[in-house]
Structure formats: structure tokens, C-alpha cells
Design a protein around this motif. Structure first.
Motif, PDB file in Angstrom:
ATOM      1  N   ILE A 205       0.843  -1.204   0.000  1.00  0.00           N
ATOM      2  CA  ILE A 205       0.000   0.000   0.000  1.00  0.00           C
ATOM      3  C   ILE A 205       0.875   1.250   0.000  1.00  0.00           C
ATOM      4  O   ILE A 205       0.597   2.229  -0.700  1.00  0.00           O
ATOM      5  CB  ILE A 205      -0.949  -0.023   1.215  1.00  0.00           C
ATOM      6  CG1 ILE A 205      -1.997  -1.127   1.027  1.00  0.00           C
ATOM      7  CG2 ILE A 205      -1.636   1.337   1.394  1.00  0.00           C
ATOM      8  CD1 ILE A 205      -2.918  -1.323   2.221  1.00  0.00           C
ATOM      9  N   SER A 206       1.965   1.196   0.758  1.00  0.00           N
ATOM     10  CA  SER A 206       2.888   2.333   0.799  1.00  0.00           C
ATOM     11  C   SER A 206       3.500   2.612  -0.572  1.00  0.00           C
ATOM     12  O   SER A 206       3.816   3.763  -0.898  1.00  0.00           O
ATOM     13  CB  SER A 206       3.996   2.058   1.811  1.00  0.00           C
ATOM     14  OG  SER A 206       4.927   3.110   1.850  1.00  0.00           O
ATOM     15  N   ALA A 207       3.662   1.568  -1.399  1.00  0.00           N
ATOM     16  CA  ALA A 207       4.285   1.709  -2.721  1.00  0.00           C
ATOM     17  C   ALA A 207       3.322   2.226  -3.786  1.00  0.00           C
ATOM     18  O   ALA A 207       3.730   2.447  -4.932  1.00  0.00           O
ATOM     19  CB  ALA A 207       4.861   0.356  -3.160  1.00  0.00           C
ATOM     20  N   LEU A 208       2.061   2.420  -3.447  1.00  0.00           N
ATOM     21  CA  LEU A 208       1.098   2.944  -4.419  1.00  0.00           C
ATOM     22  C   LEU A 208       1.489   4.352  -4.853  1.00  0.00           C
ATOM     23  O   LEU A 208       2.118   5.101  -4.091  1.00  0.00           O
ATOM     24  CB  LEU A 208      -0.306   2.981  -3.803  1.00  0.00           C
ATOM     25  CG  LEU A 208      -1.006   1.645  -3.547  1.00  0.00           C
ATOM     26  CD1 LEU A 208      -2.281   1.880  -2.738  1.00  0.00           C
ATOM     27  CD2 LEU A 208      -1.331   0.941  -4.865  1.00  0.00           C
ATOM     28  N   PRO A 209       1.115   4.756  -6.065  1.00  0.00           N
ATOM     29  CA  PRO A 209       1.333   6.145  -6.480  1.00  0.00           C
ATOM     30  C   PRO A 209       0.692   7.097  -5.479  1.00  0.00           C
ATOM     31  O   PRO A 209      -0.384   6.806  -4.935  1.00  0.00           O
ATOM     32  CB  PRO A 209       0.633   6.219  -7.841  1.00  0.00           C
ATOM     33  CG  PRO A 209       0.597   4.812  -8.333  1.00  0.00           C
ATOM     34  CD  PRO A 209       0.456   3.952  -7.115  1.00  0.00           C
ATOM     35  N   GLU A 210       1.334   8.209  -5.226  1.00  0.00           N
ATOM     36  CA  GLU A 210       0.844   9.157  -4.222  1.00  0.00           C
ATOM     37  C   GLU A 210      -0.586   9.605  -4.508  1.00  0.00           C
ATOM     38  O   GLU A 210      -1.369   9.849  -3.584  1.00  0.00           O
ATOM     39  CB  GLU A 210       1.775  10.376  -4.154  1.00  0.00           C
ATOM     40  CG  GLU A 210       1.385  11.424  -3.131  1.00  0.00           C
ATOM     41  CD  GLU A 210       1.330  10.867  -1.701  1.00  0.00           C
ATOM     42  OE1 GLU A 210       0.557  11.412  -0.886  1.00  0.00           O
ATOM     43  OE2 GLU A 210       2.053   9.892  -1.418  1.00  0.00           O
ATOM     44  N   SER A 211      -0.953   9.687  -5.785  1.00  0.00           N
ATOM     45  CA  SER A 211      -2.316  10.113  -6.149  1.00  0.00           C
ATOM     46  C   SER A 211      -3.368   9.166  -5.594  1.00  0.00           C
ATOM     47  O   SER A 211      -4.505   9.579  -5.337  1.00  0.00           O
ATOM     48  CB  SER A 211      -2.452  10.191  -7.676  1.00  0.00           C
ATOM     49  OG  SER A 211      -2.162   8.935  -8.274  1.00  0.00           O
ATOM     50  N   LEU A 212      -3.001   7.899  -5.408  1.00  0.00           N
ATOM     51  CA  LEU A 212      -3.913   6.919  -4.802  1.00  0.00           C
ATOM     52  C   LEU A 212      -3.691   6.807  -3.305  1.00  0.00           C
ATOM     53  O   LEU A 212      -4.630   6.816  -2.508  1.00  0.00           O
ATOM     54  CB  LEU A 212      -3.710   5.540  -5.439  1.00  0.00           C
ATOM     55  CG  LEU A 212      -4.257   5.298  -6.842  1.00  0.00           C
ATOM     56  CD1 LEU A 212      -3.909   3.883  -7.287  1.00  0.00           C
ATOM     57  CD2 LEU A 212      -5.775   5.482  -6.875  1.00  0.00           C
ATOM     58  N   ARG A 213      -2.435   6.730  -2.925  1.00  0.00           N
ATOM     59  CA  ARG A 213      -2.099   6.467  -1.524  1.00  0.00           C
ATOM     60  C   ARG A 213      -2.677   7.514  -0.583  1.00  0.00           C
ATOM     61  O   ARG A 213      -3.102   7.194   0.530  1.00  0.00           O
ATOM     62  CB  ARG A 213      -0.584   6.395  -1.359  1.00  0.00           C
ATOM     63  CG  ARG A 213      -0.161   5.777  -0.039  1.00  0.00           C
ATOM     64  CD  ARG A 213       1.333   5.692   0.092  1.00  0.00           C
ATOM     65  NE  ARG A 213       1.915   6.983   0.468  1.00  0.00           N
ATOM     66  CZ  ARG A 213       3.089   7.113   1.077  1.00  0.00           C
ATOM     67  NH1 ARG A 213       3.812   6.041   1.364  1.00  0.00           N
ATOM     68  NH2 ARG A 213       3.554   8.296   1.386  1.00  0.00           N
ATOM     69  N   GLN A 214      -2.726   8.752  -1.030  1.00  0.00           N
ATOM     70  CA  GLN A 214      -3.209   9.827  -0.156  1.00  0.00           C
ATOM     71  C   GLN A 214      -4.678   9.659   0.226  1.00  0.00           C
ATOM     72  O   GLN A 214      -5.141  10.253   1.211  1.00  0.00           O
ATOM     73  CB  GLN A 214      -3.006  11.182  -0.834  1.00  0.00           C
ATOM     74  CG  GLN A 214      -3.832  11.365  -2.097  1.00  0.00           C
ATOM     75  CD  GLN A 214      -3.645  12.733  -2.723  1.00  0.00           C
ATOM     76  OE1 GLN A 214      -3.489  13.735  -2.023  1.00  0.00           O
ATOM     77  NE2 GLN A 214      -3.643  12.786  -4.064  1.00  0.00           N
ATOM     78  N   HIS A 215      -5.402   8.833  -0.535  1.00  0.00           N
ATOM     79  CA  HIS A 215      -6.830   8.639  -0.255  1.00  0.00           C
ATOM     80  C   HIS A 215      -7.134   7.336   0.479  1.00  0.00           C
ATOM     81  O   HIS A 215      -8.282   7.106   0.878  1.00  0.00           O
ATOM     82  CB  HIS A 215      -7.626   8.655  -1.567  1.00  0.00           C
ATOM     83  CG  HIS A 215      -7.529   9.943  -2.319  1.00  0.00           C
ATOM     84  ND1 HIS A 215      -7.973  11.146  -1.813  1.00  0.00           N
ATOM     85  CD2 HIS A 215      -7.027  10.214  -3.560  1.00  0.00           C
ATOM     86  CE1 HIS A 215      -7.755  12.108  -2.703  1.00  0.00           C
ATOM     87  NE2 HIS A 215      -7.183  11.567  -3.767  1.00  0.00           N
ATOM     88  N   VAL A 216      -6.131   6.489   0.656  1.00  0.00           N
ATOM     89  CA  VAL A 216      -6.375   5.148   1.200  1.00  0.00           C
ATOM     90  C   VAL A 216      -6.484   5.158   2.721  1.00  0.00           C
ATOM     91  O   VAL A 216      -5.709   5.819   3.419  1.00  0.00           O
ATOM     92  CB  VAL A 216      -5.247   4.189   0.759  1.00  0.00           C
ATOM     93  CG1 VAL A 216      -5.303   2.882   1.548  1.00  0.00           C
ATOM     94  CG2 VAL A 216      -5.360   3.899  -0.730  1.00  0.00           C
ATOM     95  N   ARG A 217      -7.463   4.411   3.219  1.00  0.00           N
ATOM     96  CA  ARG A 217      -7.645   4.142   4.643  1.00  0.00           C
ATOM     97  C   ARG A 217      -7.657   2.615   4.800  1.00  0.00           C
ATOM     98  O   ARG A 217      -8.267   1.928   3.994  1.00  0.00           O
ATOM     99  CB  ARG A 217      -8.966   4.711   5.170  1.00  0.00           C
ATOM    100  CG  ARG A 217      -9.200   6.191   4.844  1.00  0.00           C
ATOM    101  CD  ARG A 217      -8.260   7.079   5.652  1.00  0.00           C
ATOM    102  NE  ARG A 217      -8.528   8.494   5.440  1.00  0.00           N
ATOM    103  CZ  ARG A 217      -7.965   9.249   4.515  1.00  0.00           C
ATOM    104  NH1 ARG A 217      -7.113   8.686   3.654  1.00  0.00           N
ATOM    105  NH2 ARG A 217      -8.231  10.529   4.417  1.00  0.00           N
ATOM    106  N   VAL A 218      -7.003   2.120   5.835  1.00  0.00           N
ATOM    107  CA  VAL A 218      -6.846   0.667   5.976  1.00  0.00           C
ATOM    108  C   VAL A 218      -7.455   0.167   7.280  1.00  0.00           C
ATOM    109  O   VAL A 218      -7.294   0.797   8.334  1.00  0.00           O
ATOM    110  CB  VAL A 218      -5.350   0.262   5.938  1.00  0.00           C
ATOM    111  CG1 VAL A 218      -5.190  -1.247   6.076  1.00  0.00           C
ATOM    112  CG2 VAL A 218      -4.698   0.757   4.648  1.00  0.00           C
ATOM    113  N   SER A 219      -8.161  -0.958   7.197  1.00  0.00           N
ATOM    114  CA  SER A 219      -8.544  -1.737   8.374  1.00  0.00           C
ATOM    115  C   SER A 219      -7.882  -3.095   8.202  1.00  0.00           C
ATOM    116  O   SER A 219      -8.133  -3.774   7.205  1.00  0.00           O
ATOM    117  CB  SER A 219     -10.069  -1.916   8.451  1.00  0.00           C
ATOM    118  OG  SER A 219     -10.721  -0.680   8.633  1.00  0.00           O
ATOM    119  N   GLN A 220      -7.033  -3.482   9.139  1.00  0.00           N
ATOM    120  CA  GLN A 220      -6.282  -4.726   8.964  1.00  0.00           C
ATOM    121  C   GLN A 220      -6.282  -5.560  10.235  1.00  0.00           C
ATOM    122  O   GLN A 220      -5.977  -5.078  11.319  1.00  0.00           O
ATOM    123  CB  GLN A 220      -4.837  -4.443   8.536  1.00  0.00           C
ATOM    124  CG  GLN A 220      -4.018  -5.714   8.320  1.00  0.00           C
ATOM    125  CD  GLN A 220      -2.779  -5.499   7.479  1.00  0.00           C
ATOM    126  OE1 GLN A 220      -2.624  -4.458   6.837  1.00  0.00           O
ATOM    127  NE2 GLN A 220      -1.890  -6.480   7.449  1.00  0.00           N
TER     128      GLN A 220
END
Length: 364
Positions: A205-220
């Protein structure tokens, strides 16, 4: 007196969740319900309605313990069978349903000896060892995953895997596709298989493009020993994340997710398909019969899910697959719709109908 249903099940969620769903449905129809399990299984009965009688009998497996424990297995099982038989003679059930797991052996054997109408429900795409043992000794076999690999000369009915009421409450919940707003990724590994997800998912998830990563929220979900390091990693990377060993509100989290990354246990696949969400499934490699690959097959073939065997499950490949889903809103929406087409929300009702037929309510 109301008719009695005995449910025989082991102590894992894969066995207990569908057993619980059937218990709830039969209680609503006025039946009495008794759960036959062993001491280990009894620890997993918190979700069952209070009206369900918990019947603890002796059982064991050759897969655990040392030499002395293994030598004692046949005697513990025989003792459990004797106890189950005695209880059935005192209060004869109309039907006995086995959901697999070694704790189901005593009740299923007693039902076979006493010729009580009986059936098994197999959650996975391959019969488990205990269900294989009883496949030719029951009146009916119900399958949660289709197709299911069966012994020669054995027929079965596809019912689907019963899901809990909390899952049905979210069935077919509208899917909000990925876009330039908060997007939720739910990561579930199960008690046996969360370690590799804790190792690979956060950096992917950290390696995603910043344009996507900035919107990601994780429940793990993570194992206790991995909890702190996973939490710290997400915090250091600036990725909002809720990490815990167990979530009580999994159905709600699935419904809110744009993407689910999980092991493909039978109950997980059933929950995801009934709610209808895109998924990346990582089958448990150590599963003896590779049943988790079989469980995911229908959703993968319907293009509702992406299958990533552990041999290909690395940071770069996973990041690529996550990006593929979250960068294409239309494709993700199609995956959601296809997942829904694989779901069987009335699986419990189908199973109830088989129980009633065995009890003589309807012609077989």
C-alpha cells in the motif's frame, strides 16, 4: 415437545459461522437446537443464541500433541461417541447436521449407529477429512462451494454457505467505487494466515502512487505478535490505519470497503460475495487439500476477484493489483456486481429446507 436438531461442529469460524446461522433459523421455526462439540469448540460458541444447548463431548485429533496424546485419541473419541449416543437415546433428535471438524465425530457417529436422519454441510470446495469419513454414511450432503470435489458415487446439493444475520443486513449494499476521496481497504487473514499479509500488505500500500495512496484508509487484522509493528509501519508512512487482532463489525467493514484483501476461507468468500465487493484472495498455502484455491474459484472465474497464490504474493505484484482495482472505478464496479452474482444470500433457507425434508416435513 418441539423437535430437536443436533448440530455437530468443530471449533473454527469456518465451521461455526454456518452452524450458528442454521441454529438461529431453526430456533425461529420453533425447533430446539443442541450444539455438539468438544471443550475446544465450546470456547467459540459466544455468538450462538442463548437458547442453544451446548453439549460438550470428548473428541481429539492426531494432528496435535505428543506421542501420549496421540495414543489417547481413539479412547477419547470412543468415550465421546458413547456419551453422544447415550444423550441421543435419552432425547432423540429429528435430524443431526455435521459441519465438519474433529469435534463433529462423536455426534455424527452416534447418529449413524442409531440411524437418526443425518447430513453434512461442507463449506469448502474440497471435502474436509471428517466430512470425507461420513460422506457415504449420511442421507444428504450439502455444499457451500460449487463445484465441490466429492468421492466417487456420492451426490450433493449446492446450498451455498449460510452467513450470519449481520452479513445479510449488508447484503447487496450499494458499492461506492474508488475515486479521489477516502477509499477503504479491508485486510483479513484469519488466525492461521495473517502473518504474510502483515509482511506484504503494508509496504504494498505504501508503494502505491501518491495520487492513490493519499486517499487510502486501511482496516487490517493482524496476529497479536505482529500488531505493534504493523501499526507503527502505517503510522510512519502516514497511512491512516486501524489494526487489531479481531474486528467485531466485519460485515460493516466489508460493505464500506472499496477493496478486500483476504485469505479465501469459505466463510470469508461467502461474506464478500453476499455483500458484493472486489477482492484479492491469497489462498493459505499450507492448506492440505488446497481448498482455499477451490473456494475462490467461482469469484475468480467471474472476474469478481484476483487470485494471488503465496508463490506470487510479493510487495511489487500486490501493489500493482491494488493499483489496478483502485485506478479503474468502472472495472471495480463491475467486479462488485460480479461478486454479488456469486453470492447465495438464501443459503440458510436452502439448508433449512433440507433439514425439514430429512425430518419428514416434505417428500424427499
Amino acid at each position: 415437545m418441539s423437535r430437536l436438531l443436533v448440530i455437530a461442529a468443530g471449533g473454527t469460524g469456518g465451521h461455526m459461522f454456518p452452524a450458528q446461522a442454521l441454529a438461529e433459523a431453526m430456533l425461529a421455526k420453533g425447533w430446539r437446537v443442541r450444539l455438539s462439540t468438544d471443550a475446544r469448540g465450546a470456547r467459540y460458541t459466544g455468538g450462538f443464541p442463548d437458547a442453544v444447548e451446548i453439549d460438550v463431548v470428548g473428541s481429539a485429533t492426531f494432528a496435535r500433541g505428543g506421542v501420549l496424546a496421540k495414543l489417547a485419541v481413539p479412547f477419547r473419541i470412543l468415550g465421546g461417541i458413547g456419551m453422544a449416543k447415550l444423550r441421543m437415546l435419552r432425547d432423540r433428535p429429528a435430524v443431526v447436521v455435521g459441519f465438519g471438524g474433529y469435534p463433529a465425530i462423536p455426534a455424527m457417529t452416534a447418529a449413524w449407529v442409531l440411524r437418526v436422519p443425518r447430513m453434512i454441510h461442507e463449506q469448502n470446495g474440497v471435502l474436509g477429512r471428517v466430512n470425507q469419513l461420513f460422506a457415504k454414511r449420511v442421507n444428504q450432503i450439502a455444499c457451500g462451494t460449487w463445484p465441490t470435489e466429492l468421492p466417487g458415487g456420492v451426490d450433493a446439493v449446492h446450498t451455498g454457505n449460510p452467513v450470519r444475520g449481520a452479513v445479510l443486513d449488508q447484503a447487496g449494499a450499494p458499492y461506492i467505487g474508488p475515486g479521489p476521496y477516502p477509499m477503504s481497504i479491508l485486510v483479513m487473514g484469519g488466525s492461521q494466515g495473517a502473518r504474510i499479509l502483515s509482511d506484504v500488505v503494508p509496504p504494498a500500500i505504501s508503494a502505491l502512487p501518491e495520487s492513490l495512496r493519499q486517499h487510502v484508509r486501511v482496516s487490517q487484522q493482524a496476529r497479536e505478535e505482529d500488531l505493534e509493528r504493523v501499526q507503527n509501519y502505517y503510522a510512519e508512512m502516514g497511512i491512516p490505519a486501524e489494526v487489531d487482532t479481531f474486528f467485531k463489525d466485519v460485515p460493516e467493514r466489508i460493505a464500506e470497503a472499496q477493496l478486500v484483501i483476504a485469505r479465501s476461507g469459505a466463510s470469508t468468500v461467502a461474506d464478500v460475495s453476499v455483500i458484493g465487493r472486489p477482492a484479492i484472495f491469497v489462498p493459505l498455502a499450507q492448506a492440505i487439500r488446497d481448498e482455499q484455491t477451490a473456494n475462490a474459484r467461482q469469484m475468480v472465474e467471474a472476474r469478481a476477484a484476483i487470485l494471488m497464490p503465496e508463490s506470487t504474493f510479493d510487495v511489487a505484484r500486490l501493489s500493482e493489483q491494488i493499483e489496478l482495482v483502485l485506478s479503474h472505478a468502472e472495472g471495480a464496479a463491475t467486479m462488485s456486481a460480479q461478486a454479488l452474482s456469486c453470492g447465495i444470500p438464501d443459503a440458510t433457507e436452502r439448508l433449512v429446507a433440507l433439514v425439514e425434508a430429512l425430518a419428514g416435513d416434505k417428500k424427499r
